[in-house]
Design a protein around this motif. Structure first.
Motif, mmCIF file in Angstrom:
data_model
loop_
_atom_site.group_PDB
_atom_site.id
_atom_site.type_symbol
_atom_site.label_atom_id
_atom_site.label_comp_id
_atom_site.label_asym_id
_atom_site.label_seq_id
_atom_site.Cartn_x
_atom_site.Cartn_y
_atom_site.Cartn_z
ATOM 1 N N HIS A 37 0.828 -1.227 0.000
ATOM 2 C CA HIS A 37 0.000 0.000 0.000
ATOM 3 C C HIS A 37 0.861 1.275 0.000
ATOM 4 O O HIS A 37 2.006 1.236 -0.422
ATOM 5 C CB HIS A 37 -1.012 -0.023 1.158
ATOM 6 C CG HIS A 37 -1.680 -1.356 1.305
ATOM 7 N ND1 HIS A 37 -2.680 -1.784 0.470
ATOM 8 C CD2 HIS A 37 -1.450 -2.382 2.168
ATOM 9 C CE1 HIS A 37 -3.044 -3.017 0.822
ATOM 10 N NE2 HIS A 37 -2.311 -3.408 1.839
ATOM 11 N N GLU A 51 -1.972 0.380 8.107
ATOM 12 C CA GLU A 51 -1.113 -0.711 7.638
ATOM 13 C C GLU A 51 0.067 -0.203 6.802
ATOM 14 O O GLU A 51 1.202 -0.666 6.967
ATOM 15 C CB GLU A 51 -1.959 -1.698 6.814
ATOM 16 C CG GLU A 51 -1.187 -2.946 6.438
ATOM 17 C CD GLU A 51 -1.812 -3.716 5.288
ATOM 18 O OE1 GLU A 51 -3.015 -3.566 5.026
ATOM 19 O OE2 GLU A 51 -1.065 -4.453 4.620
ATOM 20 N N ASN A 55 3.937 -1.422 7.293
ATOM 21 C CA ASN A 55 4.627 -2.171 6.218
ATOM 22 C C ASN A 55 5.938 -1.467 5.839
ATOM 23 O O ASN A 55 6.972 -2.113 5.654
ATOM 24 C CB ASN A 55 3.738 -2.245 4.969
ATOM 25 C CG ASN A 55 2.427 -2.989 5.227
ATOM 26 O OD1 ASN A 55 2.323 -3.745 6.177
ATOM 27 N ND2 ASN A 55 1.437 -2.759 4.379
ATOM 28 N N HIS A 106 2.948 -7.066 4.413
ATOM 29 C CA HIS A 106 1.596 -6.576 4.727
ATOM 30 C C HIS A 106 1.227 -6.905 6.168
ATOM 31 O O HIS A 106 1.867 -7.732 6.809
ATOM 32 C CB HIS A 106 0.573 -7.245 3.798
ATOM 33 C CG HIS A 106 0.644 -6.734 2.395
ATOM 34 N ND1 HIS A 106 -0.270 -5.871 1.876
ATOM 35 C CD2 HIS A 106 1.563 -6.962 1.419
ATOM 36 C CE1 HIS A 106 0.057 -5.588 0.620
ATOM 37 N NE2 HIS A 106 1.183 -6.242 0.321
ATOM 38 N N CYS A 107 0.146 -6.239 6.642
ATOM 39 C CA CYS A 107 -0.442 -6.604 7.934
ATOM 40 C C CYS A 107 -1.859 -7.078 7.660
ATOM 41 O O CYS A 107 -2.545 -6.548 6.794
ATOM 42 C CB CYS A 107 -0.498 -5.408 8.880
ATOM 43 S SG CYS A 107 1.110 -4.713 9.237
ATOM 44 N N GLU A 138 -6.354 -7.463 -0.087
ATOM 45 C CA GLU A 138 -5.109 -6.850 -0.556
ATOM 46 C C GLU A 138 -5.238 -6.433 -2.035
ATOM 47 O O GLU A 138 -4.676 -5.432 -2.455
ATOM 48 C CB GLU A 138 -3.924 -7.809 -0.393
ATOM 49 C CG GLU A 138 -3.677 -8.285 1.038
ATOM 50 C CD GLU A 138 -3.236 -7.183 1.993
ATOM 51 O OE1 GLU A 138 -3.272 -6.007 1.619
ATOM 52 O OE2 GLU A 138 -2.864 -7.518 3.132
HETATM 53 ZN ZN ZN Z 1 -2.029 -5.147 2.859
#
Ligand code: ZN
Length: 405
Positions: A37, A51, A55, A106-107, A138
């Protein structure tokens, strides 16, 4: 027809990937780190963080570790700042750079706030609906990209057929991707307290056009309060980055067919950063405790004021001036009372009776009554209390005479 074309594209992609592999000795020379992102695409949003920021923080720490401990391996980031990069451009970068591995960070998030743990994905057939859902979240970023249908071969993140079709697309380097993914999960298990949710396959768009070994790791749940705290802490970010780094070293050993000793996680985490964070947290905690103590002492002072407001003479009597009666219970500081001090109320047969002032004898209370009259309460009169019970003037005189004897 559309799917027939897509299947052709898929096999063409697959075969060109296979021929792209060369037979020269394998070396881990270049890593693409992809913090998920960015910019106007925050990814999942937690209570205290987004997030995209986590990240990036973890991705940068991983890059620092590679630069410091794995020379001359080169690090290429898909982004180093808070800006967005289309998913397709992230995989194109890995291909163009001829990277040896692609790591997308990612989270996770879930409506179930108890959900926790880490999991690492490779491109492929999702075995459960939950894995498809994880990829769907995602992949949803592409809906904000222009011409996404064109760019992603007609992929629509919201179409179940699309998700199933793309699930059949496997990275030509599936085996290597799986090895890296499982080493990352092993390291998370060893070095963090997070639950190991395992290695999984799902149709992640950021992976499907990446023609190098590629994984997407979900490093914890931002929707879980405890895990979000951990993801936001320096210790958490370093433990996660260092775990991925050790997994990369293990993968390198495997790829190059050599056995090199692995560093301990503690040797990779800069203690000063953790210490600094611990001291800041202690300071914050001390400030919180001080604020709480101040609040408590203020409350005590307020209670004291109320007690001191009531002046009881040595016979246990309090003289007050009653000025108002109503069925409604008002607050003692109601504007209705025209700023009168020490308002005290008592209930008498369903009526609320309001008094002002607190005196040790009748004559002081009577003087005060004159002042209250000026404020418009012409019918105000003195009332006497013994142990919070209203008593007559005669009874008060009797008590006073008994005590004085
Ligand atoms: Zn993500």
């Amino acid at each position: 027809m559309r799917y027939f074309l897509l299947i052709c594209i898929f096999f063409m992609g697959l075969s060109s990937d296979i021929y792209a592999q060369d037979s020269s000795p394998k070396r881990l020379k270049k890593i693409v780190i992809d913090p998920g992102h960015g910019g106007d695409k925050p990814g999942a949003v937690g209570k205290i963080s987004q997030e995209k920021d986590l990240n990036l923080a973890i991705g940068l720490k991983l890059g620092e570790l590679v630069n410091e401990h794995l020379k001359p391996c080169e690090v290429v980031y898909t982004r180093k700042t808070d800006h967005d990069v289309d998913l397709i451009r992230r995989s194109q970068l890995a291909n163009r750079e001829k990277a040896d591995i692609f790591i997308s960070i990612h989270c996770n998030a879930s409506r179930n706030h108890d959900a926790s743990g880490s999991e690492t994905f490779v491109m492929g057939l999702a075995k459960t609906q939950a894995n498809i859902e994880a990829a769907k979240k995602e992949n949803a970023d592409i809906l904000m990209e222009a011409n996404y249908a064109e760019k992603y071969d007609g992929f629509d993140p919201n179409s179940p057929e699309s998700n199933i079709f793309f699930s059949f697309y496997q990275n030509a380097y599936l085996e290597q991707s799986l090895i890296l993914a499982s080493k990352i999960q092993d390291q998370f298990s060893t070095n963090t307290k997070m639950l190991n949710r395992g290695v999984k396959q799902a149709p992640y768009l950021v992976l499907y056009k990446t023609s190098v070994p590629a994984i997407l790791t979900e490093v914890g749940f931002i929707s879980n309060q405890k895990e979000e705290q951990y993801l936001n802490s320096q210790l958490g970010q370093y433990e996660i980055a260092a775990s991925i780094f050790i997994a990369v070293l293990q993968y390198k050993n495997h790829l190059e067919g050599v056995i090199r000793p692995l560093p301990s996680i503690n040797s990779l985490i800069p203690r000063e950063a953790i210490e600094k964070e611990r001291r800041a947290r202690e300071k914050e905690e001390a400030a919180k405790q001080l604020a709480q103590k101040l609040k408590e002492s203020l409350n005590q002072d307020e209670n004291k004021d109320i007690k001191e407001d009531t002046i009881i003479n040595n016979c246990g009597l309090v003289y007050r001036v009653q000025f108002f009666t109503d069925k409604t219970k008002y607050s003692p500081d109601s504007s209705k009372f025209k700023g009168l001090d020490s308002v005290y109320m008592y209930n008498d047969s369903g009526l609320w009776k309001y008094t002002s002032g607190s005196f040790m004898d009748f004559s002081s209370a009577n003087d005060y009554r004159e002042k209250i009259k000026i404020k418009g309460y012409k019918d105000a009169f003195v009332v006497i209390f013994n142990n919070n019970e209203r008593i007559s003037l005669a009874k008060a005189r009797e008590i006073e005479s008994k005590i004085k004897k």
